[in-house]
Design a protein around this motif. Structure first.
Motif, PDB file in Angstrom:
ATOM      1  N   SER A 224       0.860  -1.194   0.000  1.00 38.93           N
ATOM      2  CA  SER A 224       0.000   0.000   0.000  1.00 38.93           C
ATOM      3  C   SER A 224       0.890   1.235   0.000  1.00 38.93           C
ATOM      4  N   VAL A 225       1.344   1.604  -1.175  1.00 38.98           N
ATOM      5  CA  VAL A 225       2.339   2.669  -1.321  1.00 38.98           C
ATOM      6  C   VAL A 225       1.702   4.046  -1.112  1.00 38.98           C
ATOM      7  N   LYS A 226       2.418   4.878  -0.361  1.00 40.98           N
ATOM      8  CA  LYS A 226       1.957   6.236  -0.047  1.00 40.98           C
ATOM      9  C   LYS A 226       2.386   7.224  -1.127  1.00 40.98           C
ATOM     10  N   PHE A 227       1.684   8.338  -1.212  1.00 43.35           N
ATOM     11  CA  PHE A 227       2.063   9.482  -2.084  1.00 43.35           C
ATOM     12  C   PHE A 227       2.191   9.067  -3.555  1.00 43.35           C
ATOM     13  N   ILE A 228       1.146   8.448  -4.072  1.00 40.89           N
ATOM     14  CA  ILE A 228       1.193   7.928  -5.448  1.00 40.89           C
ATOM     15  C   ILE A 228       1.184   9.076  -6.467  1.00 40.89           C
ATOM     16  N   ASN A 229       2.174   9.056  -7.350  1.00 42.88           N
ATOM     17  CA  ASN A 229       2.163  10.088  -8.408  1.00 42.88           C
ATOM     18  C   ASN A 229       2.299   9.519  -9.827  1.00 42.88           C
ATOM     19  N   ARG A 230       2.424   8.199  -9.917  1.00 44.71           N
ATOM     20  CA  ARG A 230       2.434   7.606 -11.262  1.00 44.71           C
ATOM     21  C   ARG A 230       2.040   6.136 -11.194  1.00 44.71           C
ATOM     22  N   MET A 231       1.270   5.729 -12.192  1.00 40.52           N
ATOM     23  CA  MET A 231       0.948   4.311 -12.323  1.00 40.52           C
ATOM     24  C   MET A 231       1.133   3.965 -13.790  1.00 40.52           C
ATOM     25  N   THR A 232       1.752   2.834 -14.040  1.00 40.25           N
ATOM     26  CA  THR A 232       1.953   2.462 -15.437  1.00 40.25           C
ATOM     27  C   THR A 232       1.558   1.009 -15.649  1.00 40.25           C
ATOM     28  N   LEU A 233       0.927   0.744 -16.793  1.00 41.91           N
ATOM     29  CA  LEU A 233       0.495  -0.612 -17.111  1.00 41.91           C
ATOM     30  C   LEU A 233       1.531  -1.251 -18.016  1.00 41.91           C
ATOM     31  N   THR A 234       1.869  -2.503 -17.738  1.00 38.97           N
ATOM     32  CA  THR A 234       2.905  -3.156 -18.536  1.00 38.97           C
ATOM     33  C   THR A 234       2.583  -4.637 -18.728  1.00 38.97           C
ATOM     34  N   ASP A 235       3.159  -5.208 -19.774  1.00 35.54           N
ATOM     35  CA  ASP A 235       3.095  -6.667 -19.928  1.00 35.54           C
ATOM     36  C   ASP A 235       4.474  -7.262 -19.652  1.00 35.54           C
ATOM     37  N   ASN A 236       5.433  -6.368 -19.318  1.00 41.80           N
ATOM     38  CA  ASN A 236       6.804  -6.835 -19.148  1.00 41.80           C
ATOM     39  C   ASN A 236       7.338  -6.422 -17.773  1.00 41.80           C
ATOM     40  N   ILE A 237       6.930  -7.173 -16.762  1.00 43.22           N
ATOM     41  CA  ILE A 237       7.324  -6.815 -15.402  1.00 43.22           C
ATOM     42  C   ILE A 237       8.829  -7.002 -15.203  1.00 43.22           C
ATOM     43  N   ARG A 238       9.432  -7.847 -16.031  1.00 50.57           N
ATOM     44  CA  ARG A 238      10.886  -8.063 -15.914  1.00 50.57           C
ATOM     45  C   ARG A 238      11.684  -6.778 -16.166  1.00 50.57           C
ATOM     46  N   SER A 239      11.082  -5.842 -16.904  1.00 47.58           N
ATOM     47  CA  SER A 239      11.819  -4.599 -17.136  1.00 47.58           C
ATOM     48  C   SER A 239      11.781  -3.706 -15.893  1.00 47.58           C
ATOM     49  N   PHE A 240      11.083  -4.173 -14.850  1.00 48.25           N
ATOM     50  CA  PHE A 240      11.050  -3.439 -13.580  1.00 48.25           C
ATOM     51  C   PHE A 240      11.730  -4.262 -12.478  1.00 48.25           C
ATOM     52  N   GLY A 241      12.877  -4.814 -12.804  1.00 46.06           N
ATOM     53  CA  GLY A 241      13.647  -5.565 -11.814  1.00 46.06           C
ATOM     54  C   GLY A 241      12.829  -6.673 -11.186  1.00 46.06           C
ATOM     55  N   GLN A 242      12.790  -6.694  -9.850  1.00 46.22           N
ATOM     56  CA  GLN A 242      12.017  -7.727  -9.158  1.00 46.22           C
ATOM     57  C   GLN A 242      10.585  -7.265  -8.891  1.00 46.22           C
ATOM     58  N   GLY A 243      10.175  -6.198  -9.561  1.00 48.11           N
ATOM     59  CA  GLY A 243       8.781  -5.772  -9.504  1.00 48.11           C
ATOM     60  C   GLY A 243       8.415  -4.916  -8.303  1.00 48.11           C
ATOM     61  N   SER A 244       9.399  -4.590  -7.466  1.00 46.18           N
ATOM     62  CA  SER A 244       9.097  -3.901  -6.212  1.00 46.18           C
ATOM     63  C   SER A 244      10.400  -3.573  -5.499  1.00 46.18           C
ATOM     64  N   VAL A 245      10.358  -2.618  -4.590  1.00 44.94           N
ATOM     65  CA  VAL A 245      11.555  -2.404  -3.777  1.00 44.94           C
ATOM     66  C   VAL A 245      11.709  -3.520  -2.739  1.00 44.94           C
ATOM     67  N   SER A 246      10.599  -4.163  -2.368  1.00 46.82           N
ATOM     68  CA  SER A 246      10.636  -5.119  -1.250  1.00 46.82           C
ATOM     69  C   SER A 246      11.582  -6.310  -1.441  1.00 46.82           C
ATOM     70  N   PRO A 247      11.558  -6.996  -2.619  1.00 44.63           N
ATOM     71  CA  PRO A 247      12.440  -8.156  -2.757  1.00 44.63           C
ATOM     72  C   PRO A 247      13.911  -7.793  -2.574  1.00 44.63           C
ATOM     73  N   GLU A 248      14.258  -6.538  -2.862  1.00 48.50           N
ATOM     74  CA  GLU A 248      15.657  -6.121  -2.683  1.00 48.50           C
ATOM     75  C   GLU A 248      16.064  -6.181  -1.219  1.00 48.50           C
TER      76      GLU A 248
END
Ligand SMILES: Nc1nc2c(c(=O)[nH]1)N[C@H]1C(S)=C(S)[C@@H](COP(=O)(O)O)O[C@H]1N2
Ligand SMILES: [Mo]
Length: 245
Positions: free
Chosen positions: A212-236
């Protein structure tokens, strides 16, 4: 070829050879989470696939009497000068961009978000570190916003970003379109306090608090989640991408 029903496939798979068949099924239905490559990858894949195949449930909603007296606002690092500027202007200039695989990319103000049908729900937010609280969350179903921009068929994930540097996450479209996933601007009858993510926070009550991310200022739809690393800051930092509860 007709796809076999998921449940039939899973039942057969579990009966035949358990985990290996389950992993095959997960691959077949593209139920591989973006953090599958880390040490816990197999576990992550099984957890995610099982949730997706077997449950389409709702997060528990509570009566008003269960609302926590003191909704715990977890500490966030000091917010930027840009955030403070927007805050001092009553967030009138706040925008959330919606782009990627959509027919009509948009840049929406908080007022425009408030013009969508509103819904409130009393749910619990639980942090992976062990604390939780129950609050009334007021917002618009994210599905209404996504409908208005025309999500393209091939989109599979929603990636969402905070104005706070380095905070972002993603969910699949099942959760993005889930009726309890709200883009929130209010809490317990008032405006959503900055400490709890105001002016706009994505509430994903089917998953742990960090989604539940705070202060949302962008949302993007994709079919290629791999281009977003592990998909989140959390797995890091060792937490799972899929944090279903
Ligand atoms: N932008 C942003 N969103 C965030 C966080 C954060 O630090 N920054 N922390 C996450 C974590 S780990 C949790 S548990 C919840 C805490 O929500 P709360 O402050 O309302 O209790 O927010 C999540 N969303
Ligand atoms: Mo957390």
């Amino acid at each position: 070829m007709n796809k076999p029903s998921r449940r039939a496939l899973i039942k057969a798979g579990i009966a035949a050879s358990g985990i290996a068949a389950m992993a095959e099924a997960a691959k077949y239905y593209e139920l591989i989470p973006p953090d599958y490559e880390d040490v816990y990858g197999v576990g992550e894949t099984l957890n995610y696939a099982v949730h997706r195949i077997t449950s389409h449930s709702l997060a528990r909603e509570f009566p008003r009497s269960a609302i926590s007296k003191d909704p715990y606002a977890d500490e966030v690092p000091p917010l930027s000068a840009e955030f403070r500027r927007l805050e001092s202007g009553g967030f009138l200039e706040w925008r959330v961009a919606v782009d990627g695989l959509v027919d009509r990319p948009a840049s929406l103000s908080v007022a425009q978000i408030k013009a969508f049908p509103s819904r409130s729900q009393i749910t619990q937010i639980a942090c992976e570190e062990g604390w939780s609280y129950i609050a009334e969350w007021i917002g618009t179903p994210l599905s209404a916003v996504l409908e208005s921009v025309g999500v393209q068929k091939k989109a599979k994930y929603l990636v969402y970003f905070s104005i706070q540097k380095d905070w972002w996450d993603s969910i699949d479209l099942t959760d993005a379109l889930h009726p309890q996933t709200l883009l929130t601007y209010g809490m317990n009858g008032g405006a959503l306090p900055v400490g709890n993510g105001g002016p706009l926070r994505l509430r994903v009550p089917r998953q742990l608090g960090y989604k539940s991310v705070k202060f949302i200022n962008r949302m993007t739809l994709t079919d290629n989640i791999r281009s977003f690393g592990q998909g989140s800051v959390s797995p890091e930092t060792g937490y799972t991408w899929y944090a279903g509860i």
